[in-house]
Design an enzyme around this catalytic site. Sequence first.
Site, PDB file in Angstrom:
ATOM      1  N   ASP A 129       0.762  -1.137   0.230  1.00  0.00           N
ATOM      2  CA  ASP A 129       0.027  -0.102   0.043  1.00  0.00           C
ATOM      3  C   ASP A 129       0.633   1.214  -0.036  1.00  0.00           C
ATOM      4  O   ASP A 129       1.474   1.365   0.861  1.00  0.00           O
ATOM      5  CB  ASP A 129      -1.092   0.141   1.167  1.00  0.00           C
ATOM      6  CG  ASP A 129      -2.224   1.035   1.253  1.00  0.00           C
ATOM      7  OD1 ASP A 129      -2.019   1.849   0.309  1.00  0.00           O
ATOM      8  OD2 ASP A 129      -2.929   0.920   1.865  1.00  0.00           O
ATOM      9  N   ASP A 130       0.922   1.938  -1.148  1.00  0.00           N
ATOM     10  CA  ASP A 130       1.633   3.287  -1.177  1.00  0.00           C
ATOM     11  C   ASP A 130       3.053   2.963  -1.378  1.00  0.00           C
ATOM     12  O   ASP A 130       3.905   3.977  -0.703  1.00  0.00           O
ATOM     13  CB  ASP A 130       1.294   4.328   0.019  1.00  0.00           C
ATOM     14  CG  ASP A 130      -0.189   4.901  -0.148  1.00  0.00           C
ATOM     15  OD1 ASP A 130      -0.645   4.629  -1.073  1.00  0.00           O
ATOM     16  OD2 ASP A 130      -0.395   5.757   0.733  1.00  0.00           O
ATOM     17  N   CYS A 145      -5.776   4.539  -3.746  1.00  0.00           N
ATOM     18  CA  CYS A 145      -6.088   3.011  -3.246  1.00  0.00           C
ATOM     19  C   CYS A 145      -7.148   2.327  -3.754  1.00  0.00           C
ATOM     20  O   CYS A 145      -6.976   1.338  -4.377  1.00  0.00           O
ATOM     21  CB  CYS A 145      -5.778   2.990  -1.733  1.00  0.00           C
ATOM     22  SG  CYS A 145      -4.470   4.002  -0.864  1.00  0.00           S
ATOM     23  N   HIS A 200     -11.075  -2.162   1.877  1.00  0.00           N
ATOM     24  CA  HIS A 200     -11.379  -0.703   1.112  1.00  0.00           C
ATOM     25  C   HIS A 200     -12.229  -0.806  -0.076  1.00  0.00           C
ATOM     26  O   HIS A 200     -11.887   0.275  -0.979  1.00  0.00           O
ATOM     27  CB  HIS A 200     -10.163  -0.145   0.836  1.00  0.00           C
ATOM     28  CG  HIS A 200      -9.959   1.331   0.843  1.00  0.00           C
ATOM     29  ND1 HIS A 200      -9.073   2.227   0.016  1.00  0.00           N
ATOM     30  CD2 HIS A 200     -10.741   2.420   1.406  1.00  0.00           C
ATOM     31  CE1 HIS A 200      -9.297   3.504   0.299  1.00  0.00           C
ATOM     32  NE2 HIS A 200     -10.365   3.838   1.128  1.00  0.00           N
ATOM     33  N   ASP A 243      -0.557  -0.722  -4.804  1.00  0.00           N
ATOM     34  CA  ASP A 243      -1.823  -0.437  -5.306  1.00  0.00           C
ATOM     35  C   ASP A 243      -1.685   0.934  -6.203  1.00  0.00           C
ATOM     36  O   ASP A 243      -2.755   1.226  -6.714  1.00  0.00           O
ATOM     37  CB  ASP A 243      -2.823  -0.437  -4.090  1.00  0.00           C
ATOM     38  CG  ASP A 243      -2.394   0.690  -3.037  1.00  0.00           C
ATOM     39  OD1 ASP A 243      -1.360   1.076  -3.030  1.00  0.00           O
ATOM     40  OD2 ASP A 243      -3.281   0.889  -1.926  1.00  0.00           O
ATOM     41  N   ASN A 244      -0.624   1.773  -5.557  1.00  0.00           N
ATOM     42  CA  ASN A 244      -0.341   3.016  -6.626  1.00  0.00           C
ATOM     43  C   ASN A 244       0.823   3.266  -6.326  1.00  0.00           C
ATOM     44  O   ASN A 244       1.490   2.592  -5.652  1.00  0.00           O
ATOM     45  CB  ASN A 244      -1.543   4.054  -6.166  1.00  0.00           C
ATOM     46  CG  ASN A 244      -1.634   4.285  -4.552  1.00  0.00           C
ATOM     47  OD1 ASN A 244      -2.698   4.007  -4.176  1.00  0.00           O
ATOM     48  ND2 ASN A 244      -0.442   4.884  -3.902  1.00  0.00           N
TER      49      ASN A 244
END
Length: 465
Positions: free
Chosen positions: A39-40, A79, A137, A289-290
């Site tokens: 994540d990130d 996300c 999420h 995710d990004n």
Amino acid sequence: MPCVKFFFPLSAAISSVALMGSLFAADPVRPNLIVIMADDLGYADVGFNGSSDIPTPNIDRIASGGVVFTDAYVTFAVCGPSRAGFITGRYPQRFGFERNPAWKPGNPSVGVPLAEKTIAEVLRPAGYKSGIIGKWHLGSHDDLHPRSRGFDEFYGHLGGGHRYFPDELTIRNTSEAKDEPDSYRTWIMRGREPVRTERYLTEEFTREATEFLRRHRKDPFFLFLSYNAPHAPLQAPEEEIKKFQHVPDEKRRIYSAMVSVMDRGIGEVLDELDKLGLAENTLVFFLSDNGGPTRDNGSRNTPLRGGKSQPFEGGFRVPMAARWPGMIPAGIKYSQPVSAVDILATIAAANKIAQDPHRPLDGVNLVPYVRGENRAAPHERIYLRMFDHGVQAMREGDFKIVRPNKEAGVSLFNLANDISEKKDIAGTDDARVRGMQKAYEEWSAQLVDPSFPGLDMKDWKPKPQ
């Protein structure tokens, strides 16, 4: 690593079972699937993309044992929509998921619509046991809960992020969380029941992942190991942070520790696969995710421009690798553009699962491409639309158009010689810009407006359709 890159006419076809040909005809064993999502995480913060100050030996095991996708994209630069694209194999803009969902456990429209199928729902008829561990999420209403969306098991949190230490998780029930900050403090859920945690959250998720593998070693399974690390808040055990005392920037020091703990956990998962004799029949993907929000968490997207929430490469081009011994060649780099939506298409093809003609996948089966059996590019174009600010981007071959906001003009970049998107060449090739813009608008015309409020849109009301 040898580099595999083809320059043949591009294929516009969506993945179908036929692409596998006879690849699985002689193999009745259904492959397991593990998707490990950070994540990130910054593009440059894994060893296979050049990181030297944050060791990631276990993430790199996936890469060295399979393929590095140098030009991998997600469907959005933040996300929630990115994960919605991965989980359905479709651009989330097709079904109104174009914002990070606000914390609305009482609203059944805030999340992936029930009309869309998740990977777990696609695989269930083929006999798969599916579990998600970590961040969801994709909707906090009970109708949108993972257990309502095809997953047999869930151990994690429903919102966009979470605090990491047990003593900070002070809200027992999800229903008691009033807003997004509250949701970061809820107890972890096992299924629909809140449970106490005993250690750093990344380690909790790793432990649960290895136990999932042991429970389902005799089943075909899909495990979505959805780490919330290294997403904010920046928190790591002191003994882990001390390992990075040489890092001068405090944010990057803590971030490095968070990535290191996650990498160690991934190693435990890979080791468990080996112990159980499952590695040969398990397709493992790793990705973020990004792009990394560099100013917020100290991540790095070098040499890409920009970061999370932006339409430049640093926003939605991500580190990605896959391993499948015997099926995917080991130690290669694949440099044609691929997408997170390809994961569902790949596992569906492995199981000869037909697509829903009413909701065709946007992904393709990647196996024939990385094996060199299909020398076209997997995607003619890669798209990004961020509705609220008029943001758009589209890659076609080596060229990319970008409109960073609704007031700006369209820029053109040649990524082959300008990966950092420093030189706008729109003024030198008007015909290309017009043609690419036309293609983008044709794609955008297939989409719908966002169907639910985002995190910063408390008074938002849906537009009549």
